[in-house]
Design a protein around this motif. Structure first.
Motif, short mmCIF file in Angstrom:
data_model
loop_
_atom_site.label_atom_id
_atom_site.label_comp_id
_atom_site.label_asym_id
_atom_site.label_seq_id
_atom_site.Cartn_x
_atom_site.Cartn_y
_atom_site.Cartn_z
N GLY A 50 -6.80 19.77 8.89
CA GLY A 50 -6.33 20.39 10.12
C GLY A 50 -4.87 20.15 10.45
N VAL A 56 0.28 16.46 6.08
CA VAL A 56 -0.19 15.38 5.19
C VAL A 56 0.39 15.61 3.80
CG1 VAL A 56 -2.36 15.36 6.48
CG2 VAL A 56 -2.33 16.35 4.23
N GLY A 74 -4.12 2.35 -7.36
CA GLY A 74 -2.81 2.47 -7.99
C GLY A 74 -2.01 3.47 -7.18
N VAL A 75 -0.77 3.69 -7.58
CA VAL A 75 0.07 4.65 -6.86
C VAL A 75 0.01 5.98 -7.60
CG1 VAL A 75 2.38 5.16 -6.01
CG2 VAL A 75 1.60 2.78 -6.11
N CYS A 120 -4.28 3.39 6.39
CA CYS A 120 -2.94 3.59 5.80
C CYS A 120 -2.00 2.42 6.11
CB CYS A 120 -2.34 4.92 6.25
SG CYS A 120 -2.03 5.02 8.01
N ASN A 167 2.26 10.23 4.88
CA ASN A 167 2.99 10.65 6.08
C ASN A 167 2.34 10.09 7.34
OD1 ASN A 167 5.23 11.93 7.06
ND2 ASN A 167 4.21 13.90 7.40
N TYR A 176 -15.89 8.18 8.82
CA TYR A 176 -14.82 8.58 7.92
C TYR A 176 -13.71 7.52 7.94
CZ TYR A 176 -11.47 12.02 5.91
OH TYR A 176 -10.57 12.72 5.13
N ARG A 216 -0.64 10.21 8.63
CA ARG A 216 -1.54 11.06 9.43
C ARG A 216 -2.96 10.52 9.43
NH1 ARG A 216 3.40 12.70 10.64
NH2 ARG A 216 3.36 14.57 11.94
N LEU A 229 -3.21 22.14 15.99
CA LEU A 229 -2.61 20.97 16.63
C LEU A 229 -1.14 20.78 16.24
CD1 LEU A 229 -5.54 18.44 16.29
CD2 LEU A 229 -4.60 19.34 18.41
N LEU A 256 0.87 -1.18 0.00
CA LEU A 256 0.00 0.00 0.00
C LEU A 256 0.90 1.23 0.00
CD1 LEU A 256 -3.14 0.61 0.36
CD2 LEU A 256 -2.55 1.21 2.71
N PRO A 257 0.57 2.26 -0.83
CA PRO A 257 1.34 3.50 -0.73
C PRO A 257 1.10 4.14 0.65
CG PRO A 257 -0.30 3.64 -2.52
CD PRO A 257 -0.50 2.34 -1.85
N VAL A 292 -9.59 14.78 1.38
CA VAL A 292 -9.75 15.45 2.68
C VAL A 292 -10.57 16.74 2.54
CG1 VAL A 292 -7.61 14.46 3.57
CG2 VAL A 292 -7.54 16.71 2.47
N HIS A 293 -11.13 17.16 3.65
CA HIS A 293 -11.96 18.37 3.69
C HIS A 293 -11.36 19.33 4.72
CE1 HIS A 293 -13.38 15.57 6.78
NE2 HIS A 293 -13.49 16.66 7.51
C1 LIG Z 1 -4.02 16.55 13.41
C2 LIG Z 1 -4.79 16.00 12.24
C3 LIG Z 1 -5.82 16.75 11.72
C4 LIG Z 1 -6.54 16.27 10.62
N1 LIG Z 1 -7.56 17.03 10.13
C5 LIG Z 1 -8.27 16.60 9.07
C6 LIG Z 1 -9.30 17.39 8.49
O1 LIG Z 1 -9.55 18.50 8.94
N2 LIG Z 1 -9.95 16.91 7.41
C7 LIG Z 1 -9.67 15.68 6.86
O2 LIG Z 1 -10.28 15.30 5.86
N3 LIG Z 1 -8.70 14.90 7.38
C8 LIG Z 1 -7.99 15.33 8.47
N4 LIG Z 1 -6.99 14.55 8.98
C9 LIG Z 1 -6.71 13.24 8.36
C10 LIG Z 1 -5.64 13.37 7.27
O3 LIG Z 1 -5.81 14.56 6.54
C11 LIG Z 1 -5.79 12.20 6.29
O4 LIG Z 1 -5.76 10.99 6.95
C12 LIG Z 1 -4.70 12.24 5.21
O5 LIG Z 1 -5.09 11.37 4.18
C13 LIG Z 1 -3.33 11.80 5.73
O6 LIG Z 1 -2.38 11.96 4.68
P1 LIG Z 1 -0.94 11.27 4.75
O7 LIG Z 1 -0.11 11.95 3.72
O8 LIG Z 1 -0.42 11.27 6.13
O9 LIG Z 1 -1.26 9.82 4.22
P2 LIG Z 1 -1.34 8.43 4.97
O10 LIG Z 1 -2.11 8.59 6.22
O11 LIG Z 1 0.01 7.83 5.07
O12 LIG Z 1 -2.20 7.61 3.90
C14 LIG Z 1 -3.53 7.98 3.67
C15 LIG Z 1 -4.05 7.26 2.44
O13 LIG Z 1 -3.40 7.79 1.30
C16 LIG Z 1 -2.90 6.75 0.51
N5 LIG Z 1 -1.75 7.28 -0.22
C17 LIG Z 1 -0.69 7.96 0.27
N6 LIG Z 1 0.14 8.30 -0.74
C18 LIG Z 1 -0.40 7.81 -1.89
C19 LIG Z 1 0.00 7.79 -3.24
N7 LIG Z 1 1.12 8.38 -3.65
N8 LIG Z 1 -0.80 7.16 -4.13
C20 LIG Z 1 -1.96 6.58 -3.75
N9 LIG Z 1 -2.37 6.55 -2.48
C21 LIG Z 1 -1.61 7.17 -1.56
C22 LIG Z 1 -2.58 5.64 1.49
O14 LIG Z 1 -2.55 4.38 0.87
C23 LIG Z 1 -3.74 5.76 2.45
O15 LIG Z 1 -4.86 5.08 1.96
C24 LIG Z 1 -6.23 15.00 10.06
C25 LIG Z 1 -5.18 14.26 10.60
C26 LIG Z 1 -4.47 14.74 11.68
C27 LIG Z 1 -3.35 13.92 12.25
#
Ligand SMILES: Cc1cc2nc3c(=O)[nH]c(=O)nc-3n(C[C@H](O)[C@H](O)[C@H](O)COP(=O)(O)OP(=O)(O)OC[C@H]3O[C@@H](n4cnc5c(N)ncnc54)[C@H](O)[C@@H]3O)c2cc1C
Length: 438
Positions: free
Chosen positions: A107, A111, A171-172, A54, A46, A398, A48, A297, A42-43, A121-122
């Motif tokens: 938030g 990410v 896909g990635v 994830c 970060n 969610y 989050r 945060l 799975l890709p 995300v919203h």
């Molecule tokens: C403090 C905090 C506040 C937040 N606030 C909000 C908010 O206000 N609204 C909201 O919607 N979410 C919020 N989130 C959740 C966060 O925005 C999502 O979970 C976001 O997707 C995390 O992104 P990430 O880069 O860390 O990806 P990860 O958590 O590592 O992965 C998330 C998803 O993305 C996929 N992915 C990652 N990279 C790729 C790629 N290159 N190709 C295909 N798939 C990929 C992964 O497989 C996984 O399914 C918050 C999270 C935190 C910790």
């Protein structure tokens, strides 16, 4: 292979072995090698996401963070093409001095663009701008069988729709073109107003969301009796004062995981009471920086450790408009009775902007989000109660925040899941997807 990774809430505890992707051209080889050794991967952006969406079903993820380059920028149109591992904060550091901001931001600035698309995300302006995916015009997708594809609303449209909010399963994502928003300042003109009940929240939301770009409320999840449903509404807009600055300040960090959760019944009540009292009862107009408004945060790095070794879980649901007031009250009552919860409980009205994403979470209605320390049996029991309320209200949870949803609830609330399954890349699978579909 390098160190093991967890999701943000550190629950469920399935450490992920990571394979780093340094260049886009390395993807085919790495995916083939993982396919041979562990079957699916799975890709990983970060980390989050809070729960198991994830985490790879095989516990071996492809870490995308090194793909953090800006490929192309059109400063006149505010159109950027980036690799998927760049974080929103890194992108803003480049675009803000040119007067461009993200149209939608969650938030946290930590990410990645890939993660923001995969969970569609919203942010605090959903009622105006919809989701992140509404502003993605094109994306590159690498699939294990077809190789590199370009997806837009008209080229490979089914894959484009399925990838936005597609949980990393189609896909990635190798690059994305994103439309930015013109700004003249990184200051926010903010209006704050306390409310004493859920009914007042709805009145304020109706009034202030019509006037302002951003709108969100903090709600006191520990308040009971006559105080139940109290909170603070915050609405705002970008200022116009030509002050464009994006300085990432040095941040404090939680240095280690304490032996027990620092968030408990007592600390929760004390904090919420102090926070509530820190706002004047009357409407106030103040200035805030974009960083403190969008990412409060982020000031405390690694705050997820404060919940101790058992980690925590977030509960985020959306309730359709016709059933919202009574059901949000019922959810808050159940939470207050359980004497658990978190400081930052958030209420927000989603708007009617439809996302291009097949499985996007937001829909018209009210969303409630808050964290819970993981307490054996107590958290499960509370979540069963909350799930029953959400189910009866025909709401949904969610996936980005989830670690407990039952398969039946997911499949009822997201009937499009079968279409996503038919477009899933067979080399990719997550623990979440396995839990709710297989
Ligand atoms: C403090 C905090 C506040 C937040 N606030 C909000 C908010 O206000 N609204 C909201 O919607 N979410 C919020 N989130 C959740 C966060 O925005 C999502 O979970 C976001 O997707 C995390 O992104 P990430 O880069 O860390 O990806 P990860 O958590 O590592 O992965 C998330 C998803 O993305 C996929 N992915 C990652 N990279 C790729 C790629 N290159 N190709 C295909 N798939 C990929 C992964 O497989 C996984 O399914 C918050 C999270 C935190 C910790």
């Amino acid at each position: 292979m390098s160190h093991a990774l967890l999701s943000w809430a550190r629950f469920p505890n399935h450490p992920q072995r990571s394979v780093r992707v340094p260049w886009r051209s390395d993807l085919p080889g790495l995916l083939t090698a993982l396919r041979r050794s562990v079957n699916t991967t799975l890709p990983f952006g970060n980390g989050r996401s809070y729960g198991d969406s994830c985490l790879a079903a095989s516990d071996h993820v492809l870490v995308m963070r090194a793909l953090d380059r800006i490929i192309q920028v059109d400063w006149d149109q505010g159109l950027v093409t980036v690799e998927p591992g760049i974080t929103l904060g890194e992108l803003l550091a480049v675009t803000v001095p040119h007067g461009w901001f993200l149209r939608v931001t969650p938030g946290t600035q930590f990410v990645t663009v890939g993660g923001a698309i995969a969970n569609d995300v919203h942010g605090k302006n959903h009622h105006r701008q919809g989701t992140f995916g509404c502003h993605v015009s094109r994306l590159g997708l690498f699939r294990s069988t077809e190789g590199q594809l370009t997806c837009t609303p008209t080229a490979n449209p089914a894959l484009f729709a399925a990838t936005i909010g597609g949980l990393g399963l189609t896909g990635v994502i190798t690059w994305a073109e994103i439309q930015l928003q013109r700004i003249r300042s990184t200051r926010i003109n903010l209006v704050t107003q306390r409310f004493d009940s859920i009914e007042e929240f709805f009145d304020l939301s109706r009034e202030l969301d019509a006037q302002h770009e951003f709108g969100v409320a903090w709600v006191d999840c520990a308040a009971e009796g006559t105080s139940s449903g109290r909170g603070v509404y915050m609405a705002g807009d970008f200022a116009e004062d030509e002050y464009l600055a994006w300085t990432s300040r040095r941040r404090l960090s939680v240095p280690f995981v304490p032996p027990v959760s620092m968030i408990n019944r007592v600390s929760l009540r004390v904090f919420n009471e102090m926070y509530w009292r820190s706002f004047a009862p009357v409407r106030k107009r103040i200035h805030a920086t974009a960083e403190s408004f969008f990412y409060p945060l982020d000031r405390l790095r690694k705050w997820n450790r404060a919940y101790g070794p058992r980690g925590f879980q977030q509960y985020q649901c959306v309730i359709p408009p016709d059933a919202a007031a009574g059901n949000i009250k019922a959810l808050l009552n159940a939470i207050a009775e359980s004497k658990t919860g978190s400081f930052l409980a958030v209420l927000k009205q989603f708007g009617g902007n439809k996302s291009p994403g097949l499985l996007s979470f937001p829909r018209p209605g009210v969303t409630l989000a808050l964290d819970f320390p993981n307490l054996p049996s107590r958290t499960d029991k509370l979540f069963q109660r909350l799930d029953a309320i959400v189910r009866d209200a025909r709401g949904r949870l969610y996936p980005a925040k989830d670690a407990h949803m039952q398969a039946a609830d997911f499949q009822r609330a997201y009937p499009e899941w079968r279409e996503l399954e038919s477009l899933r890349d067979s080399a990719l699978n997550s623990r979440f997807w396995q839990r709710v579909t297989q």
